[in-house]
Design a protein around this motif. Structure first.
Motif, PDB file in Angstrom:
ATOM      1  N   GLU A 111     -30.467  53.643  78.725  1.00  0.00           N
ATOM      2  CA  GLU A 111     -30.756  53.715  77.286  1.00  0.00           C
ATOM      3  C   GLU A 111     -32.253  53.885  77.029  1.00  0.00           C
ATOM      4  N   ILE A 112     -33.085  53.258  77.843  1.00  0.00           N
ATOM      5  CA  ILE A 112     -34.532  53.472  77.737  1.00  0.00           C
ATOM      6  C   ILE A 112     -34.855  54.941  77.997  1.00  0.00           C
ATOM      7  N   ALA A 113     -34.219  55.509  79.012  1.00  0.00           N
ATOM      8  CA  ALA A 113     -34.435  56.922  79.334  1.00  0.00           C
ATOM      9  C   ALA A 113     -34.010  57.814  78.167  1.00  0.00           C
ATOM     10  N   GLU A 114     -32.915  57.444  77.518  1.00  0.00           N
ATOM     11  CA  GLU A 114     -32.455  58.231  76.366  1.00  0.00           C
ATOM     12  C   GLU A 114     -33.454  58.144  75.214  1.00  0.00           C
ATOM     13  N   LEU A 115     -34.018  56.958  74.979  1.00  0.00           N
ATOM     14  CA  LEU A 115     -35.036  56.808  73.930  1.00  0.00           C
ATOM     15  C   LEU A 115     -36.255  57.676  74.238  1.00  0.00           C
ATOM     16  N   LYS A 116     -36.633  57.748  75.502  1.00  0.00           N
ATOM     17  CA  LYS A 116     -37.763  58.589  75.901  1.00  0.00           C
ATOM     18  C   LYS A 116     -37.458  60.072  75.677  1.00  0.00           C
ATOM     19  N   ALA A 117     -36.261  60.476  76.020  1.00  0.00           N
ATOM     20  CA  ALA A 117     -35.880  61.875  75.837  1.00  0.00           C
ATOM     21  C   ALA A 117     -35.846  62.245  74.353  1.00  0.00           C
ATOM     22  N   LEU A 118     -35.311  61.354  73.527  1.00  0.00           N
ATOM     23  CA  LEU A 118     -35.268  61.606  72.086  1.00  0.00           C
ATOM     24  C   LEU A 118     -36.669  61.723  71.500  1.00  0.00           C
ATOM     25  N   ALA A 134     -36.213  67.369  63.636  1.00  0.00           N
ATOM     26  CA  ALA A 134     -37.028  66.170  63.860  1.00  0.00           C
ATOM     27  C   ALA A 134     -36.424  64.970  63.150  1.00  0.00           C
ATOM     28  N   ALA A 135     -35.956  65.178  61.922  1.00  0.00           N
ATOM     29  CA  ALA A 135     -35.364  64.076  61.163  1.00  0.00           C
ATOM     30  C   ALA A 135     -34.109  63.555  61.854  1.00  0.00           C
ATOM     31  N   GLU A 136     -33.281  64.470  62.394  1.00  0.00           N
ATOM     32  CA  GLU A 136     -32.058  64.057  63.083  1.00  0.00           C
ATOM     33  C   GLU A 136     -32.380  63.280  64.367  1.00  0.00           C
ATOM     34  N   LEU A 137     -33.382  63.745  65.109  1.00  0.00           N
ATOM     35  CA  LEU A 137     -33.764  63.059  66.339  1.00  0.00           C
ATOM     36  C   LEU A 137     -34.322  61.671  66.037  1.00  0.00           C
ATOM     37  N   ASP A 138     -35.080  61.567  64.963  1.00  0.00           N
ATOM     38  CA  ASP A 138     -35.629  60.276  64.557  1.00  0.00           C
ATOM     39  C   ASP A 138     -34.496  59.305  64.221  1.00  0.00           C
ATOM     40  N   GLU A 139     -33.495  59.787  63.516  1.00  0.00           N
ATOM     41  CA  GLU A 139     -32.351  58.927  63.174  1.00  0.00           C
ATOM     42  C   GLU A 139     -31.592  58.505  64.431  1.00  0.00           C
ATOM     43  N   HIS A 140     -31.417  59.426  65.373  1.00  0.00           N
ATOM     44  CA  HIS A 140     -30.716  59.087  66.622  1.00  0.00           C
ATOM     45  C   HIS A 140     -31.477  57.989  67.374  1.00  0.00           C
ATOM     46  N   PHE A 141     -32.798  58.109  67.378  1.00  0.00           N
ATOM     47  CA  PHE A 141     -33.642  57.112  68.052  1.00  0.00           C
ATOM     48  C   PHE A 141     -33.404  55.719  67.459  1.00  0.00           C
ATOM     49  N   HIS A 142     -33.489  55.633  66.146  1.00  0.00           N
ATOM     50  CA  HIS A 142     -33.324  54.335  65.487  1.00  0.00           C
ATOM     51  C   HIS A 142     -31.891  53.824  65.594  1.00  0.00           C
ATOM     52  N   ASN A 143     -30.925  54.740  65.507  1.00  0.00           N
ATOM     53  CA  ASN A 143     -29.526  54.322  65.585  1.00  0.00           C
ATOM     54  C   ASN A 143     -29.163  53.779  66.968  1.00  0.00           C
ATOM     55  N   LEU A 144     -29.777  54.350  68.003  1.00  0.00           N
ATOM     56  CA  LEU A 144     -29.499  53.864  69.362  1.00  0.00           C
ATOM     57  C   LEU A 144     -29.954  52.412  69.506  1.00  0.00           C
ATOM     58  N   ILE A 145     -31.128  52.121  68.984  1.00  0.00           N
ATOM     59  CA  ILE A 145     -31.640  50.745  69.066  1.00  0.00           C
ATOM     60  C   ILE A 145     -30.753  49.801  68.255  1.00  0.00           C
ATOM     61  N   TYR A 153     -23.622  43.865  60.899  1.00  0.00           N
ATOM     62  CA  TYR A 153     -24.217  43.739  59.573  1.00  0.00           C
ATOM     63  C   TYR A 153     -25.562  44.443  59.511  1.00  0.00           C
ATOM     64  N   VAL A 154     -26.350  44.288  60.554  1.00  0.00           N
ATOM     65  CA  VAL A 154     -27.637  44.991  60.614  1.00  0.00           C
ATOM     66  C   VAL A 154     -27.392  46.497  60.581  1.00  0.00           C
ATOM     67  N   ARG A 155     -26.411  46.961  61.347  1.00  0.00           N
ATOM     68  CA  ARG A 155     -26.120  48.405  61.398  1.00  0.00           C
ATOM     69  C   ARG A 155     -25.609  48.900  60.050  1.00  0.00           C
ATOM     70  N   GLN A 156     -24.697  48.162  59.453  1.00  0.00           N
ATOM     71  CA  GLN A 156     -24.091  48.595  58.193  1.00  0.00           C
ATOM     72  C   GLN A 156     -25.127  48.741  57.086  1.00  0.00           C
ATOM     73  N   PHE A 157     -25.945  47.713  56.908  1.00  0.00           N
ATOM     74  CA  PHE A 157     -26.921  47.758  55.825  1.00  0.00           C
ATOM     75  C   PHE A 157     -28.053  48.741  56.132  1.00  0.00           C
ATOM     76  N   SER A 158     -28.420  48.880  57.397  1.00  0.00           N
ATOM     77  CA  SER A 158     -29.429  49.876  57.777  1.00  0.00           C
ATOM     78  C   SER A 158     -28.936  51.283  57.453  1.00  0.00           C
ATOM     79  N   ASP A 159     -27.669  51.549  57.762  1.00  0.00           N
ATOM     80  CA  ASP A 159     -27.105  52.875  57.518  1.00  0.00           C
ATOM     81  C   ASP A 159     -27.174  53.243  56.038  1.00  0.00           C
TER      82      ASP A 159
END
Length: 226
Positions: A111-118, A134-145, A153-159
């Motif tokens: 998962e760290i490697a995926e964050l680096k690739a993103l 760029a916007a989509e990649l940024d969202e993928h980065f934050h969503n992975l974390i 609950y954190v995921r739901q309200f963040s979304d």
């Protein structure tokens, strides 16, 4: 703006889920414009479902702040005001910081490697001014974390909060307001903290990553309203 007649419907969803997902998408991308009045009859016809799931979907969208309903009178898409950015960004920054803190001891090397690739792909997209990519990649980065943090609950309200922010950008921001490389640098610092299992530093960088652009975007929104 007219309700679209041709779109690719989603499959394996209930009528209510289908209506909710599509209406939310149209609101976020500006197809249904801020302040626009809608009726369940027109929406049901456009979506190919009955009025009941549309009404249920609208009620859910109202609870998320995307729709304003006045029973027996009118239903309209919620308007956007520049100061909304000052309301949305701080709670999202706090939630995302919490997600980073919770994810730090849980992230795998893969998962760290995926964050680096993103982040590397994000840097390239910014340099080539591929704003939507760029916007989509940024969202993928934050969503992975957020996914790794494993708190629904954190995921739901963040979304939901991220959808509001995306909606503001679709409606007001133009390509001159492109993502900056500073965000990528913050991502790298965040990855370094996560890789070293430093929850406090990861949370600090995550919070900074959201709050830093807040004032710039607020100013751009104000200029867009002139």
């Amino acid at each position: 703006m007219p309700i679209p007649k041709n779109f690719t419907p989603q499959i394996r969803l209930s009528a209510k889920e289908k209506a909710f997902n599509q209406l939310q998408r149209w609101i976020v991308d500006g197809t249904l414009e801020p302040g626009e009045k809608v009726t369940d009859i027109d929406l049901a016809e456009a979506l190919g479902v009955s009025r009941t799931p549309v009404r249920e979907a609208l009620q859910l969208l109202e609870s998320q702040g995307f729709v304003e309903m006045r029973p027996g009178k009118e239903t309209k898409i919620t308007s956007i005001h520049p100061d909304d950015v000052l309301t949305v960004y701080p709670p999202l920054a706090q939630l995302q910081a919490l997600a980073a803190e919770m994810a730090a001891p849980l992230l795998t090397s893969e998962e760290i490697a995926e964050l680096k690739a993103l982040t590397a792909d994000y840097e390239l997209a910014v340099k080539h001014e591929n704003i939507h990519e760029a916007a989509e990649l940024d969202e993928h980065f934050h969503n992975l974390i957020t996914d790794v943090a494993n708190n629904p609950y954190v995921r739901q309200f963040s979304d939901v909060l991220q959808l509001h922010i995306r909606r503001m950008k679709y409606v007001f921001l133009n390509q001159s307001a492109s993502p900056k490389l500073q965000s990528a640098r913050e991502h790298w610092q965040m990855i370094d903290a996560l890789e070293k299992n430093n929850p406090e530093k990861a949370a600090e960088m995550m919070k900074q990553n959201w709050l830093r652009p807040m004032k710039d975007i607020h100013q751009l929104l104000k200029e867009g309203k002139k």
